[in-house]
Enzyme design. Structure first.
Site, PDB file in Angstrom:
ATOM      1  N   HIS A 144      60.200  56.244  31.795  1.00 20.18           N
ATOM      2  CA  HIS A 144      58.773  55.994  31.996  1.00 20.18           C
ATOM      3  C   HIS A 144      57.969  57.283  32.198  1.00 20.18           C
ATOM      4  O   HIS A 144      56.750  57.272  32.124  1.00 20.18           O
ATOM      5  CB  HIS A 144      58.529  54.967  33.111  1.00 20.18           C
ATOM      6  N   LYS A 176      53.687  58.653  30.962  1.00 19.29           N
ATOM      7  CA  LYS A 176      52.627  59.148  31.856  1.00 19.29           C
ATOM      8  C   LYS A 176      51.642  60.003  31.056  1.00 19.29           C
ATOM      9  O   LYS A 176      52.048  60.889  30.308  1.00 19.29           O
ATOM     10  CB  LYS A 176      53.232  59.972  33.002  1.00 19.29           C
ATOM     11  N   GLU A 200      59.376  62.932  46.355  1.00 17.42           N
ATOM     12  CA  GLU A 200      59.020  61.569  46.785  1.00 17.42           C
ATOM     13  C   GLU A 200      59.110  61.493  48.294  1.00 17.42           C
ATOM     14  O   GLU A 200      60.040  62.045  48.886  1.00 17.42           O
ATOM     15  CB  GLU A 200      59.995  60.563  46.181  1.00 17.42           C
ATOM     16  N   ASP A 255      69.829  60.108  38.950  1.00 12.53           N
ATOM     17  CA  ASP A 255      68.648  59.240  38.990  1.00 12.53           C
ATOM     18  C   ASP A 255      67.415  59.948  38.431  1.00 12.53           C
ATOM     19  O   ASP A 255      66.591  59.327  37.772  1.00 12.53           O
ATOM     20  CB  ASP A 255      68.399  58.821  40.452  1.00 12.53           C
ATOM     21  N   HIS A 304      64.212  62.211  33.942  1.00 10.41           N
ATOM     22  CA  HIS A 304      62.795  62.560  34.112  1.00 10.41           C
ATOM     23  C   HIS A 304      62.541  64.075  34.118  1.00 10.41           C
ATOM     24  O   HIS A 304      61.630  64.563  33.469  1.00 10.41           O
ATOM     25  CB  HIS A 304      62.237  61.981  35.414  1.00 10.41           C
ATOM     26  N   LYS A 339      64.258  62.598  47.791  1.00 12.01           N
ATOM     27  CA  LYS A 339      63.635  61.489  48.516  1.00 12.01           C
ATOM     28  C   LYS A 339      63.340  61.971  49.934  1.00 12.01           C
ATOM     29  O   LYS A 339      63.998  62.885  50.445  1.00 12.01           O
ATOM     30  CB  LYS A 339      64.604  60.303  48.614  1.00 12.01           C
TER      31      LYS A 339
HETATM   32  C1  BG6 Z   1      62.893  55.994  38.836  1.00 16.39           C
HETATM   33  C2  BG6 Z   1      63.962  56.308  39.844  1.00 16.39           C
HETATM   34  O1  BG6 Z   1      63.377  56.185  37.537  1.00 16.39           O
HETATM   35  O2  BG6 Z   1      61.781  56.847  39.040  1.00 16.39           O
HETATM   36  C3  BG6 Z   1      63.415  56.136  41.247  1.00 16.39           C
HETATM   37  O3  BG6 Z   1      65.063  55.437  39.654  1.00 16.39           O
HETATM   38  C4  BG6 Z   1      62.156  56.948  41.431  1.00 16.39           C
HETATM   39  O4  BG6 Z   1      64.392  56.494  42.216  1.00 16.39           O
HETATM   40  C5  BG6 Z   1      61.158  56.692  40.312  1.00 16.39           C
HETATM   41  O5  BG6 Z   1      61.575  56.566  42.673  1.00 16.39           O
HETATM   42  C6  BG6 Z   1      60.008  57.663  40.371  1.00 16.39           C
HETATM   43  O6  BG6 Z   1      59.034  57.278  39.458  1.00 16.39           O
HETATM   44  P1  BG6 Z   1      57.503  57.675  39.675  1.00 16.39           P
HETATM   45  O7  BG6 Z   1      56.805  57.176  38.456  1.00 16.39           O
HETATM   46  O8  BG6 Z   1      57.069  56.981  40.936  1.00 16.39           O
HETATM   47  O9  BG6 Z   1      57.499  59.155  39.793  1.00 16.39           O
END
Ligand code: BG6
Length: 515
Positions: free
Chosen positions: A194, A198, A232, A251, A256, A357
């Site tokens: 995802h 963005k 986060e 993760d 990402h 986290k």
């Molecule tokens: C997800 C992870 O792919 O992305 C999560 O599994 C994480 O652990 C999340 O919190 C973060 O996404 P975003 O869009 O909030 O940065």
């Protein structure tokens, strides 16, 4: 990929379809998918002939599923909530209870889908969304294949969106690819990350390639190093069981952060076609110098949070005390890496990646530090050492771009102070709420896979982190937990840069807009 180009106006709505969500009772559906559909509905990008069929274990009917979604939607879309748009969407939500391990359930699913086709005019086009644990992807796809639900006839399409993590490592990702290919063609598989949805991530390409002044500076001659931070403040919430198996490296970094790195470091693609973009990102991943075991010890840092307090002074428990987590867990909730690339553009430029986290704030940014200017002309002045210029691409929140550089401090003596030029998306484009999933869902409905990942990109991502995972598995951590919740990770993360005469940018400052 029209959403990006048109800023939603005059974009045609997507093709008729039923979006079938496996795992409709889960977090992802509530937090991201239904809000994304609401945003698409608001922008009139969903087709008139459209339905959602949620599938799950809970005993619900259409009405109770709609109620369940209604309960949480406001929390996830905030001020953007519009009752009339919600009413348009909610009338299209349906639900079916299913045991996904039972072959006969897929026969019932086929009947339900053909009934929805007749009722909603969805023409037999199905988008299957796998919002379920990764270990079930292959099994469910197998059942869908056996029930004939993945067969395209020429008049209709069938697509499967596979959520991350795609496998657990290189071997399992390759095996999963093989399994999926047994039941469908490559062009039916949409592997989602995802971060590619963005706006600010896509804007990295626009910023770099639509502005003539950037490209000449974008290389090892002018850039000292790059910092990628995905911080986060949340903990693992209710995902302890999943996270125990994953950890921060799998993760976040394998997918990402490598996406961000790919967009920052790639060469200009020839076109905005899926293949061209994909090839350039892959070239970046292939140029990353593999970390040797000694390299991992020096250039990879792991951490796990203990109890602590967030900046708003909320007290939070240690990772090991979270539900579903082993009280002796060795899973990392923080990871940082120093990577380098062996190519003409980037040789010798370190890319520092960090994610974790329970850090003090939620903030994703890419900071590009330029080399210092030669300052001989200031040698007999009060100037001293001039701070290096820095360009910061803020991915979220306070989306925007900031350039900090030196300016003369007014006064009779020559002094230089750091000042900021700041662009905020909101000022120019308003505050358009988005989850990151809107563009990706819309693109999938239209058969555009530009922003989805190909199998080889995912496998390359695993290959890069596998070297670290191997060393970390062989040498279990002895000092966990090694950072308190609400801090910026273990001391070693700071040392990673400090040992090379650098430091992480102070993120607290990043959320402050230049006035
Ligand atoms: C997800 C992870 O792919 O992305 C999560 O599994 C994480 O652990 C999340 O919190 C973060 O996404 P975003 O869009 O909030 O940065």
């Amino acid at each position: 990929m029209s959403l990006m180009q048109s800023n939603y106006t005059e974009t045609p709505s997507a093709l008729p379809n039923v979006m079938v969500i496996f795992g409709a009772g889960g977090d992802l559906t509530r937090r991201k998918l239904v809000p994304a559909l609401l945003h698409l509905c608001n922008a009139r990008l969903l087709p008139d002939s459209f339905a959602v069929l949620g599938l799950g274990r809970s005993d619900m009917d259409d009405a109770s599923f709609r109620d369940r979604m209604a309960e949480s939607i406001r929390d996830h879309v905030g001020a953007a909530f519009d009752q009339s748009v919600w009413e348009r969407l909610v009338a299209r939500l349906h639900y079916m209870r299913i045991d996904i391990h039972e072959g006969a359930a897929y026969e019932r699913l086929r009947e339900r889908l053909s009934e929805l086709d007749t009722r909603r005019g969805t023409e037999g086009n199905y988008l299957f969304y796998m919002a379920i644990p990764p270990s079930l992807f292959a099994r469910v796809t197998g059942f869908l294949g056996t029930a004939g639900l993945l067969r395209e006839t020429g008049n209709n399409w069938r697509r499967v969106v596979v959520e991350k993590p795609f496998g657990q490592d290189l071997e399992s990702a390759t095996a999963l690819n093989r399994e999926l290919h047994r039941h469908m063609d490559e062009d039916q598989i949409y592997r989602i990350d995802h971060y590619l949805g963005k706006e600010t991530v896509q804007n990295i390409m626009v910023f770099r390639f639509a502005n003539g002044f950037i490209e000449p500076l974008w290389n090892r001659h002018h850039i000292d190093h790059v910092q990628l931070t995905v911080a986060e403040s949340v903990g693992v919430e209710h995902r302890g069981a999943y996270y125990e198996e994953a950890g921060a490296l799998r993760d976040m970094i394998s997918n990402h952060l490598l996406v961000l790195l790919g967009f920052i470091a790639m060469e200009p693609p020839n076109s905005f076609e899926s293949g061209a973009l994909h090839d350039e990102v892959n070239k970046v991943l292939n140029a990353i110098e593999p970390l040797s075991p000694e390299g991992v010890l020096r250039h990879a840092v792991r951490g796990q949070y203990g109890e602590g307090a967030l900046p708003d002074s909320e007290k939070v428990m240690a990772y090991r005390s979270s539900p579903g987590v082993d009280p002796q867990s060795r899973t990392e909730t923080f990871a940082a890496l120093r990577l380098t690339m062996d190519n003409w553009r980037w040789a010798g430029v370190p890319f520092y990646l960090r994610t974790g986290k329970r850090l003090p704030t939620q903030h994703t940014e890419i900071a590009i530090q330029f080399k210092r200017a030669p300052t001989v002309m200031f040698k007999d002045t009060d100037v001293g050492q001039v701070d290096p210029d820095m360009l910061v691409l803020r991915i979220q929140p306070a989306e925007g771009i900031q350039m900090s550089f030196g300016a003369k401090v007014p006064g009779p003596t020559m002094r230089i102070g750091a000042v900021n030029m700041d662009f905020c998306y909101e000022d120019y484009f308003g505050n358009k709420p988005a989850t990151g999933y809107e563009t990706l869902i819309y693109d999938c409905m239209n058969g555009d896979a530009t922003l989805y990942k190909h199998a080889d990109t995912i496998e390359k991502g695993w290959e890069i982190v596998q070297l670290v995972m191997d060393v970390w598995t062989t040498l279990p951590p002895r000092d966990f937990p090694n950072y308190a919740a609400g801090t910026w990770g273990p001391k070693a993360a700071g040392d990673l840069l400090r040992n090379e005469g650098r430091q992480w940018r102070r993120i607290q400052d990043a959320n402050l807009r230049a006035s």
